[in-house]
Write a protein that holds these residues in place. Structure first.
Motif, PDB file in Angstrom:
ATOM      1  N   ASP A  81       0.814  -1.213   0.000  1.00 22.67           N
ATOM      2  CA  ASP A  81       0.000   0.000   0.000  1.00 22.67           C
ATOM      3  C   ASP A  81       0.850   1.267   0.000  1.00 22.67           C
ATOM      4  OD1 ASP A  81      -2.372  -1.402   0.015  1.00 22.67           O
ATOM      5  OD2 ASP A  81      -2.543  -1.401   2.200  1.00 22.67           O
ATOM      6  N   ASP A  82       2.101   1.156   0.423  1.00 15.96           N
ATOM      7  CA  ASP A  82       2.948   2.345   0.463  1.00 15.96           C
ATOM      8  C   ASP A  82       3.661   2.543  -0.877  1.00 15.96           C
ATOM      9  OD1 ASP A  82       4.497   0.070   0.933  1.00 15.96           O
ATOM     10  OD2 ASP A  82       5.955   1.164   2.142  1.00 15.96           O
ATOM     11  N   GLU A  83       3.976   3.801  -1.168  1.00 19.71           N
ATOM     12  CA  GLU A  83       4.620   4.160  -2.439  1.00 19.71           C
ATOM     13  C   GLU A  83       5.444   5.425  -2.222  1.00 19.71           C
ATOM     14  OE1 GLU A  83       2.850   6.139  -6.417  1.00 19.71           O
ATOM     15  OE2 GLU A  83       2.148   4.105  -6.033  1.00 19.71           O
ATOM     16  N   PHE A  84       6.543   5.521  -2.940  1.00 21.64           N
ATOM     17  CA  PHE A  84       7.381   6.719  -2.886  1.00 21.64           C
ATOM     18  C   PHE A  84       7.622   7.185  -4.312  1.00 21.64           C
ATOM     19  CE2 PHE A  84      10.652   9.623  -1.672  1.00 21.64           C
ATOM     20  CZ  PHE A  84      10.375   9.904  -0.341  1.00 21.64           C
ATOM     21  N   GLU A  85       7.495   8.489  -4.546  1.00 21.33           N
ATOM     22  CA  GLU A  85       7.666   9.046  -5.886  1.00 21.33           C
ATOM     23  C   GLU A  85       8.648  10.205  -5.877  1.00 21.33           C
ATOM     24  OE1 GLU A  85       3.941  10.197  -7.649  1.00 21.33           O
ATOM     25  OE2 GLU A  85       3.027   8.256  -7.240  1.00 21.33           O
ATOM     26  N   VAL A  86       9.463  10.253  -6.921  1.00 19.62           N
ATOM     27  CA  VAL A  86      10.344  11.384  -7.180  1.00 19.62           C
ATOM     28  C   VAL A  86       9.992  11.865  -8.584  1.00 19.62           C
ATOM     29  CG1 VAL A  86      12.739  12.118  -7.511  1.00 19.62           C
ATOM     30  CG2 VAL A  86      12.179  10.459  -5.712  1.00 19.62           C
ATOM     31  N   ASP A  87       9.639  13.132  -8.704  1.00 19.84           N
ATOM     32  CA  ASP A  87       9.209  13.699  -9.972  1.00 19.84           C
ATOM     33  C   ASP A  87      10.138  14.860 -10.331  1.00 19.84           C
ATOM     34  OD1 ASP A  87       7.501  14.166 -12.215  1.00 19.84           O
ATOM     35  OD2 ASP A  87       6.495  15.757 -11.104  1.00 19.84           O
ATOM     36  N   ILE A  88      10.666  14.820 -11.548  1.00 21.47           N
ATOM     37  CA  ILE A  88      11.531  15.886 -12.044  1.00 21.47           C
ATOM     38  C   ILE A  88      10.853  16.495 -13.267  1.00 21.47           C
ATOM     39  CG2 ILE A  88      13.775  16.488 -13.009  1.00 21.47           C
ATOM     40  CD1 ILE A  88      14.901  13.975 -11.614  1.00 21.47           C
ATOM     41  N   ILE A  89      10.687  17.803 -13.291  1.00 20.98           N
ATOM     42  CA  ILE A  89      10.091  18.451 -14.455  1.00 20.98           C
ATOM     43  C   ILE A  89      11.218  18.712 -15.455  1.00 20.98           C
ATOM     44  CG2 ILE A  89       8.723  20.372 -15.331  1.00 20.98           C
ATOM     45  CD1 ILE A  89       7.337  20.501 -12.658  1.00 20.98           C
ATOM     46  N   HIS A  90      11.535  17.651 -16.165  1.00 21.60           N
ATOM     47  CA  HIS A  90      12.604  17.634 -17.167  1.00 21.60           C
ATOM     48  C   HIS A  90      12.367  16.415 -18.053  1.00 21.60           C
ATOM     49  CE1 HIS A  90      16.780  18.560 -18.524  1.00 21.60           C
ATOM     50  NE2 HIS A  90      16.741  17.285 -18.858  1.00 21.60           N
ATOM     51  N   ASP A  91      12.633  16.540 -19.318  1.00 25.17           N
ATOM     52  CA  ASP A  91      12.442  15.454 -20.273  1.00 25.17           C
ATOM     53  C   ASP A  91      13.440  14.334 -19.979  1.00 25.17           C
ATOM     54  OD1 ASP A  91      12.290  13.759 -22.491  1.00 25.17           O
ATOM     55  OD2 ASP A  91      12.090  15.420 -23.902  1.00 25.17           O
ATOM     56  N   PRO A  92      12.973  13.102 -19.771  1.00 28.92           N
ATOM     57  CA  PRO A  92      13.897  12.011 -19.457  1.00 28.92           C
ATOM     58  C   PRO A  92      14.885  11.711 -20.577  1.00 28.92           C
ATOM     59  CG  PRO A  92      11.717  11.150 -19.881  1.00 28.92           C
ATOM     60  CD  PRO A  92      11.593  12.643 -19.828  1.00 28.92           C
ATOM     61  N   ALA A  93      14.537  12.058 -21.807  1.00 34.48           N
ATOM     62  CA  ALA A  93      15.427  11.790 -22.941  1.00 34.48           C
ATOM     63  C   ALA A  93      16.722  12.590 -22.859  1.00 34.48           C
ATOM     64  CB  ALA A  93      14.716  12.095 -24.259  1.00 34.48           C
ATOM     65  N   THR A  94      16.723  13.660 -22.070  1.00 36.06           N
ATOM     66  CA  THR A  94      17.933  14.496 -21.972  1.00 36.06           C
ATOM     67  C   THR A  94      18.538  14.506 -20.567  1.00 36.06           C
ATOM     68  OG1 THR A  94      16.603  16.494 -21.580  1.00 36.06           O
ATOM     69  CG2 THR A  94      17.185  15.988 -23.875  1.00 36.06           C
ATOM     70  N   LEU A  95      18.130  13.564 -19.715  1.00 39.63           N
ATOM     71  CA  LEU A  95      18.745  13.465 -18.388  1.00 39.63           C
ATOM     72  C   LEU A  95      20.181  12.976 -18.518  1.00 39.63           C
ATOM     73  CD1 LEU A  95      15.959  11.879 -16.162  1.00 39.63           C
ATOM     74  CD2 LEU A  95      16.836  14.211 -16.060  1.00 39.63           C
ATOM     75  N   LYS A  96      21.060  13.558 -17.706  1.00 43.01           N
ATOM     76  CA  LYS A  96      22.467  13.164 -17.700  1.00 43.01           C
ATOM     77  C   LYS A  96      22.966  13.102 -16.263  1.00 43.01           C
ATOM     78  CE  LYS A  96      23.686  15.133 -22.127  1.00 43.01           C
ATOM     79  NZ  LYS A  96      22.946  16.200 -22.711  1.00 43.01           N
ATOM     80  N   ALA A  97      23.950  12.260 -16.036  1.00 42.29           N
ATOM     81  CA  ALA A  97      24.573  12.170 -14.717  1.00 42.29           C
ATOM     82  C   ALA A  97      25.129  13.542 -14.339  1.00 42.29           C
ATOM     83  CB  ALA A  97      25.685  11.130 -14.722  1.00 42.29           C
ATOM     84  N   GLY A  98      24.940  13.909 -13.082  1.00 44.02           N
ATOM     85  CA  GLY A  98      25.442  15.175 -12.573  1.00 44.02           C
ATOM     86  C   GLY A  98      24.402  16.284 -12.536  1.00 44.02           C
ATOM     87  N   GLN A  99      23.261  16.092 -13.174  1.00 43.89           N
ATOM     88  CA  GLN A  99      22.215  17.109 -13.142  1.00 43.89           C
ATOM     89  C   GLN A  99      21.533  17.072 -11.779  1.00 43.89           C
ATOM     90  OE1 GLN A  99      20.119  15.620 -16.610  1.00 43.89           O
ATOM     91  NE2 GLN A  99      20.619  17.480 -17.755  1.00 43.89           N
ATOM     92  N   THR A 100      21.320  18.260 -11.182  1.00 40.65           N
ATOM     93  CA  THR A 100      20.681  18.380  -9.880  1.00 40.65           C
ATOM     94  C   THR A 100      19.462  19.275 -10.004  1.00 40.65           C
ATOM     95  OG1 THR A 100      22.754  18.038  -8.703  1.00 40.65           O
ATOM     96  CG2 THR A 100      21.008  19.138  -7.485  1.00 40.65           C
ATOM     97  N   TYR A 101      18.390  18.879  -9.328  1.00 43.43           N
ATOM     98  CA  TYR A 101      17.122  19.585  -9.394  1.00 43.43           C
ATOM     99  C   TYR A 101      16.663  19.952  -7.989  1.00 43.43           C
ATOM    100  CZ  TYR A 101      17.377  17.683 -14.027  1.00 43.43           C
ATOM    101  OH  TYR A 101      17.817  17.371 -15.289  1.00 43.43           O
TER     102      TYR A 101
END
Length: 180
Positions: A81-101
């Protein structure tokens, strides 16, 4: 949205669970996305929490493409019943290591993040624009997974001013299967 995420996570886990495994001398094949190990771990108010399934979803709302990471536990054929979500307002196609939100300080703010915890089917705790305290960092992007770290302060869903911290999240990390 939660129902869709539950369905996709169940389908993914079921396909892995019901596939047969045979030991032989040939090398193991490269895992398909459904076979990639995923998880989310965090500390909430000093208590360690872990989720054994984490999936990345691409969401478009009000013209903004978002990357959502949804974590649940799947045990004995059932989702928790439990769930955890992380949402980033950024296109996943352009995510790169080192990006911080950082946490969003206004609704639908690009290049920001929100963290939400559903400890059961009725309660919702989230970052709030009135007191934005969270950070999400992408640490690795591969062909099949996205990994990252996060921390923040969560408030009751209706505490938009962020007056009372309910959960302090530290040591958050995830590896999520990419939605293809």
């Amino acid at each position: 949205m939660k129902t869709l995420s539950y369905f996709l996570m169940v389908a993914t886990f079921a396909s892995v669970t019901f596939s047969s495994c045979k030991k032989d001398s040939t090398p193991a094949p490269t895992p398909t996305p459904a076979e990639v190990a995923t998880s989310m771990k965090l500390t909430s108010n000093g208590t360690a929490l872990s989720f054994n399934q984490c999936q990345q979803f691409t969401v478009s709302a009000n013209g903004l493409v978002q990357t959502e990471f949804i974590a649940k536990n799947f045990t004995n054929g059932k989702l928790s019943d439990d769930e955890f979500e992380v949402d980033i307002i950024h296109d996943p196609a352009t995510l790169k290591a080192g990006q911080t939100y950082p946490a969003a300080s206004s609704y639908a703010q690009k290049e920001t993040a929100d963290i939400t915890y559903y400890p059961n089917d009725t309660d919702i705790f989230t970052t709030q624009i009135g007191n934005p305290q969270a950070t999400v960092t992408i640490t690795e992007v591969t062909a099949t997974t996205i990994s990252g770290t996060f921390s923040g302060k969560l408030f009751a869903w209706d505490d938009t001013a962020g007056n009372t911290v309910v959960y302090t999240i530290t040591n958050g990390s995830f590896t999520a299967k990419i939605d293809k």
